[in-house]
Design an enzyme around this catalytic site. Sequence first.
Site, PDB file in Angstrom:
ATOM      1  N   CYS A   1       9.697  -7.798  -9.079  1.00 15.55           N
ATOM      2  CA  CYS A   1       8.915  -7.119  -8.041  1.00 15.55           C
ATOM      3  C   CYS A   1       9.896  -6.490  -7.059  1.00 15.55           C
ATOM      4  CB  CYS A   1       8.009  -8.148  -7.351  1.00 15.55           C
ATOM      5  SG  CYS A   1       7.027  -7.431  -6.041  1.00 15.55           S
TER       6      CYS A   1
ATOM      7  N   CYS B   1       2.790 -13.227  -3.230  1.00 13.12           N
ATOM      8  CA  CYS B   1       2.408 -11.892  -2.803  1.00 13.12           C
ATOM      9  C   CYS B   1       1.987 -11.886  -1.340  1.00 13.12           C
ATOM     10  CB  CYS B   1       1.254 -11.425  -3.670  1.00 13.12           C
ATOM     11  SG  CYS B   1       0.782  -9.755  -3.331  1.00 13.12           S
TER      12      CYS B   1
ATOM     13  N   CYS C   1      -1.532  -7.693   5.137  1.00 18.27           N
ATOM     14  CA  CYS C   1      -0.169  -7.634   4.586  1.00 18.27           C
ATOM     15  C   CYS C   1       0.851  -7.838   5.701  1.00 18.27           C
ATOM     16  CB  CYS C   1       0.047  -6.284   3.915  1.00 18.27           C
ATOM     17  SG  CYS C   1       1.735  -6.018   3.400  1.00 18.27           S
TER      18      CYS C   1
ATOM     19  N   CYS D   1      -1.759  -2.227   6.260  1.00 19.19           N
ATOM     20  CA  CYS D   1      -2.913  -2.982   5.763  1.00 19.19           C
ATOM     21  C   CYS D   1      -3.033  -4.293   6.549  1.00 19.19           C
ATOM     22  CB  CYS D   1      -2.756  -3.271   4.278  1.00 19.19           C
ATOM     23  SG  CYS D   1      -2.612  -1.769   3.294  1.00 19.19           S
TER      24      CYS D   1
ATOM     25  N   GLU E   1      13.201  -7.570   0.277  1.00 17.33           N
ATOM     26  CA  GLU E   1      13.136  -8.680  -0.653  1.00 17.33           C
ATOM     27  C   GLU E   1      12.772  -8.211  -2.049  1.00 17.33           C
ATOM     28  OE1 GLU E   1      12.215 -12.354   2.317  1.00 17.33           O
ATOM     29  OE2 GLU E   1      10.564 -11.571   1.137  1.00 17.33           O
TER      30      GLU E   1
ATOM     31  N   CYS F   1       6.698  -0.853   6.203  1.00 18.45           N
ATOM     32  CA  CYS F   1       5.681   0.028   5.605  1.00 18.45           C
ATOM     33  C   CYS F   1       4.833   0.610   6.725  1.00 18.45           C
ATOM     34  CB  CYS F   1       4.799  -0.758   4.636  1.00 18.45           C
ATOM     35  SG  CYS F   1       3.561   0.285   3.824  1.00 18.45           S
TER      36      CYS F   1
HETATM   37  S1  SF4 Z   1      -0.177  -3.773   1.229  1.00 20.61           S
HETATM   38 FE1  SF4 Z   1       1.506  -3.852   2.726  1.00 20.61          FE
HETATM   39  S2  SF4 Z   1       3.256  -2.878   1.707  1.00 20.61           S
HETATM   40 FE2  SF4 Z   1       1.381  -2.304   0.562  1.00 20.61          FE
HETATM   41  S3  SF4 Z   1       0.727  -0.358   1.498  1.00 20.61           S
HETATM   42 FE3  SF4 Z   1      -0.382  -1.984   2.601  1.00 20.61          FE
HETATM   43  S4  SF4 Z   1       0.942  -2.416   4.394  1.00 20.61           S
HETATM   44 FE4  SF4 Z   1       2.189  -1.288   2.912  1.00 20.61          FE
END
Ligand code: SF4
Length: 372
Positions: free
Chosen positions: A104, A341, A118, A115, A91, A111
């Site tokens: 963005c 976000c 996220c 995190c 996206e 990923c």
């Molecule tokens: S916030 Fe999300 S996209 Fe960014 S490094 Fe952490 S897991 Fe990866």
Amino acid sequence: MAANLLDFDLEGMSAFCESLGEKHFRATQLFRWIHQKGASDFGQMSDLAKSLRDKLAINATIMALPVTSEHVSADGTVKWLFDVGAGDAIETVFIPEDDRGTLCISSQAGCAVGCRFCSTGHQGFSRNLTAGEIVAQLWHAEHALRQRRNTSDRVISNVVMMGMGEPLQNYAALVPALRVMLDDHGYGLSRRRVTVSTSGVVPMIDRLRDDCPVALAVSLHAADDALRDDLVPINRKYPIAELLDACKRYLDTAPRDFITFEYCMLDGVNDSQAHAEALVRLLRRAGLPCKFNLIPFNPFPESGLRRSKRASVIAFAQTLQAAGFVTTIRKTRGDDIDAACGQLAGEVQDRTRVHERLRRNAVIPIQPAPRA
Ligand code: SF4
């Protein structure tokens, strides 16, 4: 196989032109046609010799990303879902403001950092994007927006590498893509207006400082290692002290004289007065010029986390401000199209559901845009 010209920075384009037996300056012409005029057809490139256009038609391509959907929010935010093959989708979000237009951009499909707050992190990692796929997001957005606004003026003034993925874990593609964004023959963006956001890949922060310094944002989210280990698992490898040292070194060549720290506000986890005071102590001790950007968490079921109460966010911001740190609270934009976000990858986590959901939301079908 035909080369995708979106993969090349100017140096790469020059080498490619040479490989075709052409002069260096042809690279500049090609760059301008592709990035400044949005051309996707070599036949349009009227100041190139026919013999070169014929060579390009055989040996090169300008590979746009297929657009699965485009949503436009009531506040003008635009979200594109691009198909990057093998069932992966990324996206890209455009956020218009009075004095700027920010894009963005995603750097990976998924990923690996994981995190807790996220939704991309919960999805897992699929693959790195190529430089061409990173650039293609800007290329499409810039020229689609110009066409919609019926203007040849630049629409996108700022780029933030804050979409899906950890950009510093896709360094080999990131750097040429940044160079295309910065090049005067490409998008001509100022280094101050291109921001790489990282979870803290310390060795790559040092490399970026040497190779292509742009503005740096760091996802901090905690003032002590125990909490950050839990929220941002890469902290176990590169703890806070090492991260802050790398940030200080980065300022030697950075285009801005401060680092931006992103801090996602999580109810009952990292949003108390004690947490704010610990953050003040940490950054004062580090002596690192910085700003804070507090981000309201966008809840998703798998996280088990809640958005901080508004009053807690304001009190947290006031503590930082009273200590002399410039602090902003990120406005949520595009809520009605899930473009805020942390919501981006929520769409991709279960791809079957994504496509069902997009259909329910009356996706606007995109026709390939005729380019200048
Ligand atoms: S916030 Fe999300 S996209 Fe960014 S490094 Fe952490 S897991 Fe990866």
